[in-house]
Design an enzyme around this catalytic site. Sequence first.
Site, short mmCIF file in Angstrom:
data_model
loop_
_atom_site.label_atom_id
_atom_site.label_comp_id
_atom_site.label_asym_id
_atom_site.label_seq_id
_atom_site.Cartn_x
_atom_site.Cartn_y
_atom_site.Cartn_z
N THR A 97 -9.33 -8.26 -5.65
CA THR A 97 -9.78 -8.32 -4.49
C THR A 97 -10.77 -9.73 -3.42
O THR A 97 -11.26 -9.60 -4.67
CB THR A 97 -10.58 -7.67 -3.62
OG1 THR A 97 -10.94 -7.10 -2.94
CG2 THR A 97 -11.42 -6.63 -4.49
N ASP B 24 -10.28 -1.58 -4.67
CA ASP B 24 -10.84 -0.36 -4.54
C ASP B 24 -9.83 0.94 -4.78
O ASP B 24 -10.05 1.87 -5.36
CB ASP B 24 -12.07 0.18 -3.52
CG ASP B 24 -12.74 1.47 -4.03
OD1 ASP B 24 -13.32 2.16 -4.69
OD2 ASP B 24 -12.43 2.31 -3.12
N ASP C 252 -12.91 -9.74 -1.50
CA ASP C 252 -14.38 -9.30 -0.56
C ASP C 252 -15.37 -9.31 -1.63
O ASP C 252 -16.59 -8.98 -1.28
CB ASP C 252 -14.22 -8.12 0.12
CG ASP C 252 -12.60 -7.83 0.69
OD1 ASP C 252 -12.74 -8.83 1.62
OD2 ASP C 252 -12.00 -6.72 1.41
N ARG D 286 0.90 -1.20 0.44
CA ARG D 286 0.10 -0.01 -0.08
C ARG D 286 1.03 1.46 0.35
O ARG D 286 1.82 1.39 0.70
CB ARG D 286 -1.38 -0.12 1.39
CG ARG D 286 -1.47 -1.43 1.44
CD ARG D 286 -2.91 -1.52 2.09
NE ARG D 286 -3.24 -2.18 2.68
CZ ARG D 286 -4.44 -3.32 2.01
NH1 ARG D 286 -5.04 -2.41 0.67
NH2 ARG D 286 -4.74 -4.14 1.73
N ASP E 281 -16.06 -6.64 -3.50
CA ASP E 281 -16.65 -5.47 -3.08
C ASP E 281 -16.84 -4.65 -4.45
O ASP E 281 -16.84 -3.40 -4.15
CB ASP E 281 -16.00 -4.91 -2.02
CG ASP E 281 -14.27 -4.72 -2.24
OD1 ASP E 281 -13.91 -5.08 -3.57
OD2 ASP E 281 -14.32 -3.74 -1.34
#
Length: 319
Positions: free
Chosen positions: A125, A103, A127, A72, A129
């Site tokens: 990812t 995202d 998730d 990150r 999402d």
Amino acid sequence: MKRIAVLTSGGDAPGMNAAIRSVVRTGIYHGLEVAGIYQGYRGLIAGDIEMLKITSVGDIIHRGGTMLRTARCEEFKTDAGFERGLNMLKMYNIEGLVVIGGDGSFQGARRLSDAGFPTIGIPGTIDNDLAYTDFTLGFDTALNTVVNAIGHIRDTSSSHGTVNVIEVMGRDCGDIALYAGLAGGAEAVIIPELDYDIDALCRTIIHGKKRGKLHSIILLAEGVGKPYELAEEIHRKTSSDVKVSVIGYLQRGGTPTPSDRILGSRMGAHAVDLLRTGSEGRAVGIKGNEMIDIPLEEAIMMKKDYDKGIYELARILAI
């Protein structure tokens, strides 16, 4: 376009290596040079870049994680960091970029696209999402990991007659808990998209005991609350012996399922095709088993909602 690059950013997801492999080999097949950027946007800023060959991505399709590693990077969000990254792409004569991530990674990809640099996003990812695509890369593998864990926990739960609260990943999106709850036969699924009634949950546990059920499985998405506090509340209201299992980062690792390997391969190839045919600023996805792509900005802005049909079915089958 003669040279493109690929990076993975944010949390790792099973299937990322399949996507990297596909980007590299599809690109080379079509006469492109392909560079790998290590450690996401952080590596881009630092110039941690090398040219990849067909052999560079050999024997990685079955491996979890990402061979390019990931990170990150708050610096890339700053104007100075962004400019350094953009200049590094130009310095290495890279003309197009494939970003694999969630995202936050898409936010960086969109910014590059807005600055005029051809960029394509692949949703990597666990998730699930991102609303624009039926499934994100890594979700299927994470789901299988959780369902397998439920099976192991059920064995010991049945032996001891306990209630088990199982916390899974999903800060804002409860898809892992929701799908795993249905597939694993959970008595209750608690997701961040919905409020839950602790008394109704406890009534379900008590009702199960009365009809001879030896155990209860409660799936809790991490974004809802603390599992040990929930366990204490269930114990106080039902006098049940309640255990807690936090699956944690096990969900991110492991051998990707065939579905994620195929999805990563298809998404990687589609991303390269978009770049070499002049498309840019697009997010790759899947709808009804067909590859799609939509503007990155639209992909980021779309709001994810839970599948009401699956939630209701899981509730009905838990009676």
